[in-house]
Design a protein around this motif. Sequence first.
Motif, PDB file in Angstrom:
ATOM      1  N   ASP A 364     -15.122 -27.681  39.756  1.00 58.37           N
ATOM      2  CA  ASP A 364     -14.010 -27.520  40.717  1.00 58.37           C
ATOM      3  C   ASP A 364     -13.212 -28.808  40.845  1.00 58.37           C
ATOM      4  OD1 ASP A 364     -14.781 -24.975  41.117  1.00 58.37           O
ATOM      5  OD2 ASP A 364     -15.930 -25.367  42.952  1.00 58.37           O
ATOM      6  N   GLU A 365     -13.902 -29.948  40.656  1.00 56.71           N
ATOM      7  CA  GLU A 365     -13.236 -31.235  40.840  1.00 56.71           C
ATOM      8  C   GLU A 365     -12.393 -31.598  39.613  1.00 56.71           C
ATOM      9  OE1 GLU A 365     -16.076 -34.419  41.322  1.00 56.71           O
ATOM     10  OE2 GLU A 365     -14.483 -35.915  41.192  1.00 56.71           O
ATOM     11  N   ILE A 366     -12.962 -31.453  38.451  1.00 61.61           N
ATOM     12  CA  ILE A 366     -12.263 -31.836  37.213  1.00 61.61           C
ATOM     13  C   ILE A 366     -11.930 -30.579  36.424  1.00 61.61           C
ATOM     14  CG2 ILE A 366     -12.381 -33.184  35.063  1.00 61.61           C
ATOM     15  CD1 ILE A 366     -12.409 -34.985  37.470  1.00 61.61           C
ATOM     16  N   ARG A 367     -10.630 -30.317  36.325  1.00 66.12           N
ATOM     17  CA  ARG A 367     -10.145 -29.130  35.621  1.00 66.12           C
ATOM     18  C   ARG A 367      -9.596 -29.537  34.259  1.00 66.12           C
ATOM     19  NH1 ARG A 367     -12.687 -25.408  36.954  1.00 66.12           N
ATOM     20  NH2 ARG A 367     -11.155 -23.941  36.147  1.00 66.12           N
ATOM     21  N   PRO A 368      -9.584 -28.618  33.296  1.00 67.81           N
ATOM     22  CA  PRO A 368      -9.042 -28.964  31.984  1.00 67.81           C
ATOM     23  C   PRO A 368      -7.577 -29.377  32.078  1.00 67.81           C
ATOM     24  CG  PRO A 368     -10.136 -26.824  31.942  1.00 67.81           C
ATOM     25  CD  PRO A 368     -10.065 -27.232  33.373  1.00 67.81           C
ATOM     26  N   VAL A 369      -7.186 -30.257  31.162  1.00 66.82           N
ATOM     27  CA  VAL A 369      -5.800 -30.742  31.108  1.00 66.82           C
ATOM     28  C   VAL A 369      -5.123 -29.946  30.004  1.00 66.82           C
ATOM     29  CG1 VAL A 369      -4.428 -32.789  30.474  1.00 66.82           C
ATOM     30  CG2 VAL A 369      -6.526 -33.044  31.823  1.00 66.82           C
ATOM     31  N   ASP A 370      -3.887 -29.503  30.218  1.00 65.21           N
ATOM     32  CA  ASP A 370      -3.315 -28.667  29.154  1.00 65.21           C
ATOM     33  C   ASP A 370      -2.396 -29.429  28.201  1.00 65.21           C
ATOM     34  OD1 ASP A 370      -1.099 -28.949  30.677  1.00 65.21           O
ATOM     35  OD2 ASP A 370      -0.967 -26.851  31.317  1.00 65.21           O
ATOM     36  N   GLN A 371      -2.395 -30.758  28.308  1.00 64.58           N
ATOM     37  CA  GLN A 371      -1.554 -31.554  27.403  1.00 64.58           C
ATOM     38  C   GLN A 371      -2.150 -31.563  25.989  1.00 64.58           C
ATOM     39  OE1 GLN A 371      -1.617 -35.950  27.754  1.00 64.58           O
ATOM     40  NE2 GLN A 371       0.512 -35.723  28.363  1.00 64.58           N
ATOM     41  N   PHE A 372      -1.307 -31.475  24.979  1.00 61.60           N
ATOM     42  CA  PHE A 372      -1.776 -31.491  23.588  1.00 61.60           C
ATOM     43  C   PHE A 372      -2.723 -32.686  23.371  1.00 61.60           C
ATOM     44  CE2 PHE A 372      -1.265 -33.197  19.256  1.00 61.60           C
ATOM     45  CZ  PHE A 372      -1.815 -32.136  18.550  1.00 61.60           C
ATOM     46  N   GLY A 373      -3.824 -32.466  22.733  1.00 61.95           N
ATOM     47  CA  GLY A 373      -4.803 -33.533  22.484  1.00 61.95           C
ATOM     48  C   GLY A 373      -5.919 -33.448  23.511  1.00 61.95           C
ATOM     49  N   THR A 374      -5.603 -33.853  24.742  1.00 60.43           N
ATOM     50  CA  THR A 374      -6.630 -33.840  25.806  1.00 60.43           C
ATOM     51  C   THR A 374      -7.067 -32.402  26.115  1.00 60.43           C
ATOM     52  OG1 THR A 374      -5.723 -35.895  26.624  1.00 60.43           O
ATOM     53  CG2 THR A 374      -7.141 -34.708  28.132  1.00 60.43           C
TER      54      THR A 374
END
Length: 463
Positions: A364-374
């Motif tokens: 819940d605290e750390i969500r996936p990042v949708d930027q290319f690469g990360t």
Amino acid sequence: MFDPKIYSDRRGRLKELLSDGLVLLLGNNDVPMNYTDNTYHFRQDSSFLYYFGLDFQGLAGIIDIDKGDEILFGNDVEIEDIIWMGPQVSLKENAAKVGCTQTAPYRELFAHISKAISLGRKIHFLPPYRGENKLLLQELLGIHPSKQKEYSSLELVKAVIAMRSVKDAGEVAEIKKACAIGYDMHVTAMKMAMPGTWEQKIAGTLEGIASSQGSASAYPIILSQHGETLHNHSHAEILREGKLMVVDAGAESLMHYASDFTRTAPVGGKFTTQQREIYDIVLAANNHATSLSKAGTTYLSIHLAAAEVIASGLKELGIMKGDVKDAVKNGAHALFFPHGLGHMMGLDVHDMEDLGQIYVGYDDEIRPVDQFGTAYLRLGKKLESGNVITNEPGIYFIPALIDKWKAENINTDFINFEKLQAYRDFGGIRLEDDLLITATGSEILGERVPITPEEIEATVGKK
Ligand code: GLY
Ligand code: MN
């Protein structure tokens, strides 16, 4: 196999973590390669191995949260099996090895599940990934394969992830055995990295090491002069002086715990100045990530710190420009480092990926990042003591991606496209170690495979 108590304690803990109902854990069965009796190498399901430990076909387990029962379903061998497979111990004896006292013939699984369904009981199952088990679940539960993931138990998924993510001493010892085999595989690959050698010959030699010392390779070997292709499974080329050979290979211990290492070596044993400059940046990113890895730190922050080392190194070489933090914030580093820093590792090389990466790597605290690469980062959440993870930064020069960014003016404030011309045929470099997370830091698992440029140069071509 671990002590029987380890398995009964794990099943006991699972019962404590779940509210009610029963857990259905399916073992794997043989999968035909080209006809029924000619099968792929058997691999037991990892969660079944974790809770029921038995490494053969034709098994299912039930853990009843309400009644406390733990039942192993399977068949005792018949004379025909003995003729083909030799004498076998009974199901009861096998069950005893994993601390389980209740057994039943496999066919009784159907009646057991039907009864639970008729009583309206909750049946927890994990998302299946094999066609055969999807069909079996359809038969047992009446749920079409296309709906099984949706109806699988998130409560069970979360409980299994919570347990399997923290490795005990026995598991770490097994991973170290896999690392020792991985060490041998990588040093052998380096010794063979001479001009004129067929990539396939090296890859086949590594497969032999993995299966002669452990179970097998933990995943299909990546071994190529085209390291810029991240998961390149072709081994067709002949090694040429001046190229870099990327080897991403790991082994499974006899109990199926994995290792996952990547090394990059100059064919013939001497880095060019250009190769050495890029190599030093990747090594610095790897070492920096190790130094930051400890319980309580998010792996997302460590991924981004490694990206900063990469952007800063490439800026020094004139390939990137502008403010390093801004470059990483804008995802400019991903032209060269277009994947995540690492993932959990254990009974699966990408541990528990079948359960849903979002639950293994994020919370819940750390969500996936949708930027290319990360966006390809498989593990972003806070590290915990006992996690085993990979640390695998890389720098790649991917001509098609460079051309696309240039044509579309992507991150032009941070990339010096002119300078990049000289790197178009460079290939790629990735350096991967396996880490055990502790309260105060991390431990590189196994003897560290040669990694400094000096160590690599001294190993390539060595008899
Ligand atoms: N070793 C392959 C991977 O981590 O994806
Ligand atoms: Mn990996």
